[in-house]
Design an enzyme around this catalytic site. Structure first.
Site, short mmCIF file in Angstrom:
data_model
loop_
_atom_site.label_atom_id
_atom_site.label_comp_id
_atom_site.label_asym_id
_atom_site.label_seq_id
_atom_site.Cartn_x
_atom_site.Cartn_y
_atom_site.Cartn_z
N GLU A 1 -4.61 78.96 -13.55
CA GLU A 1 -3.44 79.62 -14.14
C GLU A 1 -3.19 79.13 -15.56
O GLU A 1 -2.85 79.89 -16.46
CB GLU A 1 -2.18 79.35 -13.30
CG GLU A 1 -2.22 79.90 -11.89
CD GLU A 1 -2.80 78.91 -10.88
OE1 GLU A 1 -3.74 78.16 -11.23
OE2 GLU A 1 -2.31 78.91 -9.74
N CYS B 1 1.71 74.50 -13.11
CA CYS B 1 1.40 75.88 -13.53
C CYS B 1 2.66 76.74 -13.53
O CYS B 1 2.85 77.57 -14.42
CB CYS B 1 0.33 76.48 -12.64
SG CYS B 1 -1.30 75.74 -12.94
#
Ligand code: THU
Length: 162
Positions: A75, A115
């Site tokens: 991510e 993330c």
């Protein structure tokens, strides 16, 4: 003392075919990206695909290292790439999935806290919600309307000194 409850709402789809076509397409990019992971140590291959507001799709996969903390999740590879390439373009949607080589992942992958924090930053930067699609290799798919719901009571720039 009083208690407060923080709620997270998400749509649950039973399979890929139920997903709106544009999300299926983005998920295919994430699946493709997962095959390009460098997951030498965990063998867990993660792929992320970000649809930008200009229609471009930027992908990322996890990149590991013999010094474990040097590695980075899919991510963040995708988010940092997208921001580096198109710094002024909001993120519209992100699809995330993973490949477990031992047995097919039957639950949607869950992005780590770091993330979530990074994606939240871009959501705030542009004041534009980032839809999130989370999938495993089979089974249900989760669809959230923004990153903020994935990270309640978030640290943000407002806490920092002026
Ligand atoms: N990983 C990701 O890339 N994204 C996630 O959402 C969860 C975990 C990676 C980090 C590491 O390379 C491997 O998966 C095992 O934690």
């Amino acid at each position: 003392m009083r208690k407060i409850t923080l709620e997270t709402e998400m749509r649950v789809y039973d399979n890929r075919e139920e997903l709106p076509e544009d999300l299926q397409e983005l998920l295919r990019h994430a699946e493709d990206a997962a095959t390009r992971a460098y997951a030498k140590y965990s063998h867990f291959q993660v792929g992320a695909a970000i649809l930008l507001n200009n229609g471009k799709i930027v992908t990322g996969s996890n990149q590991e290292n013999a010094v474990y903390p040097c590695g980075l999740c899919a991510e963040r590879v995708a988010a940092f790439s997208a921001s580096a390439m198109y710094p002024e373009v909001p993120f519209n949607k992100i699809a995330i999935t993973a490949i477990n080589p031992d047995e097919p992942l039957k639950v949607p992958v869950s992005p780590c806290g770091s993330c979530r924090q990074v994606l939240f930053e871009y959501e705030q930067k542009f004041g534009h919600p980032i839809e999130v699609v989370l999938a495993g290799q089979e089974g249900q798919i989760y669809h959230l309307q923004n990153v903020a719901t994935l990270l309640p009571y978030t640290f943000h720039e407002g806490f920092l000194p002026k």
